[in-house]
Design a protein around this motif. Sequence first.
Motif, short mmCIF file in Angstrom:
data_model
loop_
_atom_site.label_atom_id
_atom_site.label_comp_id
_atom_site.label_asym_id
_atom_site.label_seq_id
_atom_site.Cartn_x
_atom_site.Cartn_y
_atom_site.Cartn_z
N ASP A 171 0.83 -1.21 0.00
CA ASP A 171 0.00 0.00 0.00
C ASP A 171 0.87 1.26 0.00
OD1 ASP A 171 -2.74 1.00 0.03
OD2 ASP A 171 -2.27 1.80 2.01
N ASN A 172 1.94 1.25 0.79
CA ASN A 172 2.84 2.41 0.79
C ASN A 172 3.56 2.55 -0.54
OD1 ASN A 172 2.09 3.07 3.36
ND2 ASN A 172 4.15 2.99 4.22
N SER A 173 3.91 1.43 -1.14
CA SER A 173 4.53 1.46 -2.45
C SER A 173 3.57 2.04 -3.49
CB SER A 173 4.97 0.05 -2.87
OG SER A 173 5.60 0.05 -4.11
N ASN A 174 2.30 1.66 -3.39
CA ASN A 174 1.29 2.22 -4.29
C ASN A 174 1.15 3.72 -4.08
OD1 ASN A 174 0.82 -0.38 -5.17
ND2 ASN A 174 -1.06 -0.66 -4.00
N TYR A 175 1.16 4.13 -2.81
CA TYR A 175 1.04 5.56 -2.50
C TYR A 175 2.18 6.36 -3.13
CZ TYR A 175 1.29 9.96 0.02
OH TYR A 175 1.37 11.29 0.32
N MET A 176 3.41 5.88 -2.99
CA MET A 176 4.56 6.62 -3.50
C MET A 176 4.55 6.71 -5.03
SD MET A 176 7.73 5.78 -0.90
CE MET A 176 7.56 3.99 -0.89
N ARG A 177 3.92 5.75 -5.68
CA ARG A 177 3.80 5.82 -7.14
C ARG A 177 2.90 6.98 -7.58
NH1 ARG A 177 5.25 0.54 -6.41
NH2 ARG A 177 6.24 -0.52 -8.19
N LYS A 186 0.89 -0.51 -15.79
CA LYS A 186 0.88 -1.39 -14.62
C LYS A 186 1.14 -0.59 -13.34
CE LYS A 186 3.11 -5.55 -12.75
NZ LYS A 186 4.13 -6.60 -13.00
N ASP A 187 2.08 0.35 -13.39
CA ASP A 187 2.37 1.17 -12.22
C ASP A 187 1.24 2.14 -11.92
OD1 ASP A 187 5.10 0.53 -11.12
OD2 ASP A 187 5.64 0.83 -13.20
N LEU A 188 0.61 2.66 -12.97
CA LEU A 188 -0.52 3.56 -12.75
C LEU A 188 -1.67 2.82 -12.07
CD1 LEU A 188 -0.52 5.55 -16.13
CD2 LEU A 188 0.18 6.38 -13.86
N GLN A 189 -1.87 1.56 -12.46
CA GLN A 189 -2.90 0.76 -11.80
C GLN A 189 -2.57 0.54 -10.33
OE1 GLN A 189 -3.32 -2.82 -14.11
NE2 GLN A 189 -4.18 -1.77 -15.89
N ARG A 190 -1.30 0.34 -10.03
CA ARG A 190 -0.90 0.17 -8.64
C ARG A 190 -1.13 1.47 -7.86
NH1 ARG A 190 4.31 -3.03 -6.88
NH2 ARG A 190 3.32 -2.27 -4.97
N ALA A 191 -0.79 2.60 -8.47
CA ALA A 191 -1.01 3.88 -7.81
C ALA A 191 -2.49 4.08 -7.51
CB ALA A 191 -0.47 5.02 -8.67
N ALA A 192 -3.33 3.69 -8.45
CA ALA A 192 -4.77 3.84 -8.27
C ALA A 192 -5.32 2.91 -7.20
CB ALA A 192 -5.49 3.59 -9.60
N ALA A 193 -4.57 1.86 -6.88
CA ALA A 193 -5.01 0.88 -5.88
C ALA A 193 -4.69 1.30 -4.45
CB ALA A 193 -4.39 -0.48 -6.18
N TRP A 194 -4.04 2.46 -4.27
CA TRP A 194 -3.74 2.93 -2.91
C TRP A 194 -5.02 2.98 -2.08
CZ3 TRP A 194 -4.30 8.49 -1.30
CH2 TRP A 194 -3.91 8.69 0.02
N SER A 195 -4.95 2.55 -0.86
CA SER A 195 -6.13 2.43 0.00
C SER A 195 -6.70 3.77 0.44
CB SER A 195 -5.76 1.62 1.25
OG SER A 195 -4.87 2.37 2.08
N GLY A 196 -5.89 4.83 0.36
CA GLY A 196 -6.30 6.12 0.88
C GLY A 196 -5.83 6.36 2.31
N ARG A 197 -5.18 5.37 2.89
CA ARG A 197 -4.71 5.47 4.27
C ARG A 197 -3.38 6.23 4.33
NH1 ARG A 197 -2.89 0.67 8.41
NH2 ARG A 197 -3.80 1.54 10.31
N ASP A 198 -3.22 7.03 5.38
CA ASP A 198 -1.97 7.75 5.59
C ASP A 198 -0.81 6.74 5.65
OD1 ASP A 198 0.28 9.04 6.78
OD2 ASP A 198 -1.02 10.46 7.78
N PRO A 199 0.23 6.92 4.82
CA PRO A 199 1.33 5.93 4.82
C PRO A 199 2.04 5.82 6.15
CG PRO A 199 1.89 7.87 3.50
CD PRO A 199 0.44 7.96 3.80
N MET A 200 2.06 6.89 6.96
CA MET A 200 2.68 6.78 8.28
C MET A 200 1.84 5.92 9.22
SD MET A 200 5.68 7.95 8.37
CE MET A 200 5.89 7.69 10.13
N ASP A 201 0.53 5.88 9.03
CA ASP A 201 -0.30 4.95 9.80
C ASP A 201 0.07 3.52 9.43
OD1 ASP A 201 -1.62 6.97 11.14
OD2 ASP A 201 -3.35 6.99 9.79
N ASN A 202 0.32 3.29 8.16
CA ASN A 202 0.77 1.96 7.74
C ASN A 202 2.10 1.60 8.38
OD1 ASN A 202 -1.46 1.61 6.12
ND2 ASN A 202 -0.42 2.08 4.20
N ILE A 203 3.03 2.57 8.40
CA ILE A 203 4.34 2.34 9.01
C ILE A 203 4.18 1.96 10.48
CG2 ILE A 203 6.49 3.47 9.75
CD1 ILE A 203 6.55 2.94 6.80
N ARG A 204 3.34 2.71 11.20
CA ARG A 204 3.16 2.44 12.62
C ARG A 204 2.55 1.05 12.85
NH1 ARG A 204 2.73 8.23 12.75
NH2 ARG A 204 0.63 8.21 11.88
N GLU A 205 1.64 0.64 11.97
CA GLU A 205 1.07 -0.70 12.13
C GLU A 205 2.10 -1.78 11.84
OE1 GLU A 205 -2.63 -3.54 10.61
OE2 GLU A 205 -2.64 -1.39 10.09
#
Length: 285
Positions: A171-177, A186-205
């Motif tokens: 998810d963080n990789s998708n966000y950074m794209r 293919k990368d644009l599709q990954r970017a579009a798949a970002w969950s919408g969650r703050d990447p730092m929340d992902n890091i903390r989890e």
Amino acid sequence: MTEVERILLERPAFPADFLKEETRCGFYCDTRRKKIWLVLLDIAMEFDRFCAAHGLTWFLVGGSLLGAARHRGFIPWDDDMDAGMPRADYERLLTLWDEFDEPYELQAPGLSKGYYFTFARLRNTRTSAINHAFALQGFNMGIYLDIFPLDDWNPEGARPCYNRIRDLCVDNSNYMRRSNPCLPEKDLQRAAAWSGRDPMDNIREVEAIARQFEGTGARYLSHAVITVDAFEHNYFSKECFEGIIRLPFEGIPLPVPSGYDRFLTSQYGDWHAFPPEDKRGNDHS
């Protein structure tokens, strides 16, 4: 003066012909690859000096450990370096981030703007190792040493936890794209798949999951914050780390776990065997 010229001038440990092209294990190593190796070794030597000065423990892991044990240096078809640290040392390292001198820069989530990988990297900022998917994310993309914390780990029943970390990393990789609109579909599709969650929340989890076994008397360690390897190949008996020794790596003595044979067997099986020739490549183009 180029960065390669500086390193050769300031590091007398490297022979004058270090950059000479050669064939190793049937694999052609050109001068460009040798320059990358030279920069990586310089980063590793600076990291080793820094850790010694601050009483921090580190050691080679992954393909770098395999290279040290099997090739006494780089796997000929490899072009990066991986370091591991006990969690306590890793956490202290992050508090010392501003003590690295230019051109070395320590990156980690929360320290480097736009950097949302789940582990640290030590970069040489005078060099270029651009990942085009993240090229507009804003952090420096020099050649780097990956630095992974090793956490207490209990593999029993932990596969869902590992899979969750993998999903958060993706998810963080998708966000950074999303910072780069000029990507392949293919990368644009990954970017579009970002969950919408703050990447730092992902890091903390990720951190919470990876560190859940602290103080439980777990018998294993894992660099669970990075899930490139399969679940069953990413945890190692603590007996592997009862001591740190040094093995020659391109003529430079670098630290490895004293139980490196057991470590490598856990990760690779018969680590003495070479992969088929059509599998001898790297993923860091």
